[in-house]
Design a protein around this motif. Sequence first.
Motif, PDB file in Angstrom:
ATOM      1  N   UNK A  70       0.805  -1.220   0.000  1.00  0.00           N
ATOM      2  CA  UNK A  70       0.000   0.000   0.000  1.00  0.00           C
ATOM      3  C   UNK A  70       0.842   1.276   0.000  1.00  0.00           C
ATOM      4  N   UNK A  71       2.150   1.116   0.115  1.00  0.00           N
ATOM      5  CA  UNK A  71       3.023   2.289   0.101  1.00  0.00           C
ATOM      6  C   UNK A  71       3.198   2.958   1.438  1.00  0.00           C
ATOM      7  N   UNK A  72       2.790   2.283   2.537  1.00  0.00           N
ATOM      8  CA  UNK A  72       2.932   2.876   3.857  1.00  0.00           C
ATOM      9  C   UNK A  72       4.392   2.833   4.297  1.00  0.00           C
ATOM     10  N   UNK A  73       4.782   3.815   5.095  1.00  0.00           N
ATOM     11  CA  UNK A  73       6.145   3.920   5.601  1.00  0.00           C
ATOM     12  C   UNK A  73       6.216   3.371   7.023  1.00  0.00           C
ATOM     13  N   UNK A  74       7.404   2.901   7.398  1.00  0.00           N
ATOM     14  CA  UNK A  74       7.678   2.515   8.778  1.00  0.00           C
ATOM     15  C   UNK A  74       8.966   3.209   9.204  1.00  0.00           C
ATOM     16  N   UNK A  75       9.226   3.242  10.501  1.00  0.00           N
ATOM     17  CA  UNK A  75      10.468   3.839  10.996  1.00  0.00           C
ATOM     18  C   UNK A  75      11.083   2.944  12.059  1.00  0.00           C
TER      19      UNK A  75
ATOM     20  N   UNK B 117      10.570  -2.535   2.058  1.00  0.00           N
ATOM     21  CA  UNK B 117      11.147  -1.759   0.950  1.00  0.00           C
ATOM     22  C   UNK B 117      11.966  -0.579   1.451  1.00  0.00           C
ATOM     23  N   UNK B 118      13.161  -0.426   0.914  1.00  0.00           N
ATOM     24  CA  UNK B 118      14.076   0.603   1.416  1.00  0.00           C
ATOM     25  C   UNK B 118      13.623   2.018   1.086  1.00  0.00           C
ATOM     26  N   UNK B 119      12.707   2.167   0.122  1.00  0.00           N
ATOM     27  CA  UNK B 119      12.219   3.508  -0.190  1.00  0.00           C
ATOM     28  C   UNK B 119      11.004   3.886   0.650  1.00  0.00           C
ATOM     29  N   UNK B 120      10.695   3.076   1.691  1.00  0.00           N
ATOM     30  CA  UNK B 120       9.568   3.356   2.573  1.00  0.00           C
ATOM     31  C   UNK B 120       9.981   3.258   4.041  1.00  0.00           C
TER      32      UNK B 120
END
Length: 291
Positions: free
Chosen positions: A204-209, A228-231
């Motif tokens: 879904x394109x969500x980011x994590x930290x 994914x490294x871009x997220x």
Amino acid sequence: MSDLKVRCALKWNSQTKPGLDLSAIEPAPLIDAHIHVDSYPPEQQELLLASLTDSSVLAVIAVSMHLDSSRANLRLAERYPGLVRPAFGFHPEQALPPQAELDLLFDWMDEHVQQMVAVGEVGLPYYNRLEASQSGSPFDLAPYIALLERFIQFASKHNRPIVLHAVYEDADIACDLLERHSVTQAHFHWFKGSAATTERMARNGYYISFTPDLLYEEEIRSLARQYPSDQIMAETDGPWPFEGPFIGQQTHPRMTADVIRAYSRLTNQDESAVRQLFYENTRCFYSLSDG
């Protein structure tokens, strides 16, 4: 691919030329993608914020706990423009206030939407609910789900990213709500969850930290290897304290450099390139200007 990922990928590709020796240039700045600045004692707030520039920290995303916390973070943002980027919301790991108080929060957020970089921290009370279950106490999750949906609707209406406290099975509920309202700019901070949920979030394109526990917590290290490294972004969730090499230290945004170094070693990548990647990811996700 989501519109956000396309936009961020275009910026990243336009600024990273083939063959560029990143080791020959100054390291990218640091951005703490999730910190409770207003939760530090006042005298520590001043020292922490004053030390950021010397620590190569360009900005911090200052998430809020409730209305008073949101007001405090706005005041900090006004005193430290560009450095403190405030997010307004209600942390779910606490008792819900009367509806009138929540209405005041949303009214205040409406009035200050131009000053907020995101909606947050919001989500679902996994740990409080777990504690209630272990003690045999009843716990009604429905009002928290309704409140989270209201925050998601606010984020959608005002085109703001949303910062989520939603782990394990709660992340699936959050995903259901995000999908229902077509919200794609979602940041699941300090995420933990199943492989299926992780795949859904990535799709879904969500980011994590990642927090400093990336250095010693295998569950988080495993997640870092597959997401994914871009997220991805780096955070401290300060003033929350950490273990391992950080025992006894006050949590500081400069620790995001340790997170990035750990990620580069974990994934066998050049640290300078990874630091640039984290910087671009965070800057683009939160629509931060260049300086």
